[in-house]
Write an enzyme that holds these catalytic residues in place. Structure first.
Site, PDB file in Angstrom:
ATOM      1  N   LYS A   1       0.987  -1.094   0.175  1.00  0.00           N
ATOM      2  CA  LYS A   1       0.046  -0.195   0.024  1.00  0.00           C
ATOM      3  C   LYS A   1       0.783   1.117  -0.125  1.00  0.00           C
ATOM      4  O   LYS A   1       0.683   2.330  -0.419  1.00  0.00           O
ATOM      5  CB  LYS A   1      -0.744   0.139   1.438  1.00  0.00           C
ATOM      6  CG  LYS A   1      -2.201  -0.616   0.973  1.00  0.00           C
ATOM      7  CD  LYS A   1      -2.914  -0.248   2.420  1.00  0.00           C
ATOM      8  CE  LYS A   1      -2.898  -1.582   3.232  1.00  0.00           C
ATOM      9  NZ  LYS A   1      -3.879  -1.445   4.614  1.00  0.00           N
ATOM     10  N   ARG A   2       1.982   1.163   0.683  1.00  0.00           N
ATOM     11  CA  ARG A   2       2.788   2.334   0.777  1.00  0.00           C
ATOM     12  C   ARG A   2       3.742   2.713  -0.288  1.00  0.00           C
ATOM     13  O   ARG A   2       3.599   3.848  -0.770  1.00  0.00           O
ATOM     14  CB  ARG A   2       3.576   2.416   2.128  1.00  0.00           C
ATOM     15  CG  ARG A   2       3.012   2.791   3.366  1.00  0.00           C
ATOM     16  CD  ARG A   2       3.725   2.462   4.476  1.00  0.00           C
ATOM     17  NE  ARG A   2       3.733   0.814   4.698  1.00  0.00           N
ATOM     18  CZ  ARG A   2       2.756   0.423   5.392  1.00  0.00           C
ATOM     19  NH1 ARG A   2       1.685   1.065   5.667  1.00  0.00           N
ATOM     20  NH2 ARG A   2       2.811  -0.952   5.320  1.00  0.00           N
TER      21      ARG A   2
END
Ligand code: GLU
Length: 443
Positions: A211-212
């Site tokens: 996600k990051r």
């Protein structure tokens, strides 16, 4: 016996942004249901009170609708948080039946302590084929927590049964949960659905998408970056599924016709943004220019502080950029010079292999020839190109003495479309004005 209607569901937890993997799971469930004239349902798995939020629910439904994946229980979606009493009832029923026990306020389902440790749970996965798990490898597991909330295992089974789900199609990360779900079905005496576990989507280097650092949010990384839903749907369908034809472009309705789970792959799929861009460019070129112009006009107006943009003119600009653009967002990049006078850098006017004298001569020749060209001849790039060619031939010049400075005078850009294309879009008056500006600078 009448064939049972296929029912699939997409069951996201609203605890984070709607991601590529979610989109792929939803798509496969949608395609399988629609292909079989079945139903496709949406279930919001919001029993994690601390992490669930309405904002993520909104992200889920907006992303699904953007992709065109409409669900049949629209406006009547299934929310797990509204069904706590039902889960509690079933958990206690399992205790009564002797399949579960209470301990420290929670209810555990019996596996290891059931006396059947030597047994093996076997099921035929629609994608992986036969999967077998020894009961000895599964610990007794919680079905109802001490706060009276169900665990994922209990809620999924109770809901799939109540919703009449016939095919549970979900990510490979759930493969190890399925034996537990099968045990619950057996204990409750409910009819078992079919199971299909889809391969994960990985980065090119085979690492898990994060996600990051990776583009995974459908809304932020694709919708808002100018990708088209058709492209994402097409690409995601081929991530893990093989149409067994040489054709690679399929819209959603075409996928519905030909989809089957049989041709899904077992091994993990690799996400390749360039491949997605390839699909995106394809679908971008299929959109009528008037629609493209309407879509990009607000962005261009805002970016360049323009009050109005002539739509016909903008369509000409878009026709040129769409050939090189990968996304809708690219269409408002590097087009400033079509609307504003180009910013010129004196040192860039003369081409590497040219000289100041030759450039002045080249531009003067081009100017004369272009001035003489009727506005009618200005309507085709072929005539404009001929005109530039004859400017090269007059006075023994090279292409770089004419094409480069004309292109630069018109665009002020090192990389831009061909000079005849710029002349065509900018039109006679503006093109000549820009060439004169540069000639004045040089002389
Ligand atoms: N809520 C689960 C998830 O988001 C899906 C459960 C399922 O499909 O069975 O991973």
């Amino acid at each position: 016996m009448e064939k049972q209607q296929v029912v699939t569901r997409f069951a996201p937890s609203p605890t984070g942004k709607f991601q590529l993997g979610n989109a792929r799971t939803a798509l496969f469930n949608y395609l399988f249901a629609r292909h079989n004239n079945g139903r496709f349902l949406l279930r919001i798995e919001d029993t994690d009170r601390a992490r669930s939020s309405d904002e993520y629910v909104k992200d889920i439904s907006e992303s699904l609708l953007w992709l065109g994946l409409t669900w049949d229980n629209r406006n009547n979606e299934h929310y797990q948080s509204k069904r706590l009493a039902e889960y509690q009832k079933i958990a206690h029923k399992l205790v009564t039946l002797g399949h579960a026990y209470e301990q420290e306020g929670a209810i555990f389902f019996k596996v290891n302590s059931s006396g059947k440790e030597e047994e093996t749970i076997t099921f035929t996965d629609l994608i992986h084929g036969k999967v077998a798990t020894k009961l000895a490898h599964i610990e007794d597991f919680v079905i109802l927590k001490s706060d009276n909330y169900p665990t994922f295992h209990l809620a999924v089974v109770v809901d799939d049964n109540d919703m009449g789900v016939t095919h549970v199609i979900r990510g490979d990360d759930h493969l190890s949960n399925t034996p537990k779900h099968i045990l619950l079905y057996r204990a409750l005496g409910w009819p078992m659905p079919h199971w299909g576990h889809l391969p994960l989507i990985l980065n090119k280097d085979k690492t898990k998408m994060s996600k990051r650092k990776d583009p995974v949010s459908v809304r932020d990384d694709f919708m808002r970056k100018g990708y088209l839903p058709e492209a994402l749907v097409n690409y995601l369908a081929l991530l893990g599924w093989n149409p067994k034809t040489n054709e690679e472009f399929f819209r959603l309705d075409e996928l519905v016709k030909i989809f089957n789970l049989k041709n899904s792959q077992k091994s993990n799929a690799v996400f390749d943004i360039e491949k997605l861009q390839h699909f995106n460019s394809h679908y971008l070129r299929k959109i009528p220019l008037a629609q493209i112009a309407n879509t990009v006009a607000p962005t261009i107006k805002e970016k360049l502080h323009l009050k109005e943009i002539d739509n016909t003119y903008l369509q000409k600009v878009c026709a040129l950029s769409v050939e090189r653009a990968k996304t809708m967002a690219d269409l408002s990049e590097e087009i400033d010079y079509f609307f504003l006078s180009p910013k010129l850098n004196y040192d860039d006017i003369v081409f590497r292999s040219s000289t100041l004298e030759k450039t002045i001569l080249g531009l003067t020749n081009a100017l004369k020839k272009l001035e003489a060209l009727s506005k009618k001849n200005w309507e085709t790039t072929a005539e404009l190109r001929k005109c530039l060619d004859s400017a090269v031939n007059t006075g023994g010049l090279g292409n770089g003495d004419v094409f480069w400075p004309v292109r630069y005078a018109l665009s002020g850009a090192i990389n831009s479309p061909k000079p005849e294309e710029l002349l065509y879009v900018l039109g006679k008056d503006e093109s000549l004005r820009r060439i004169r500006v540069v000639l004045d600078l040089l002389q």
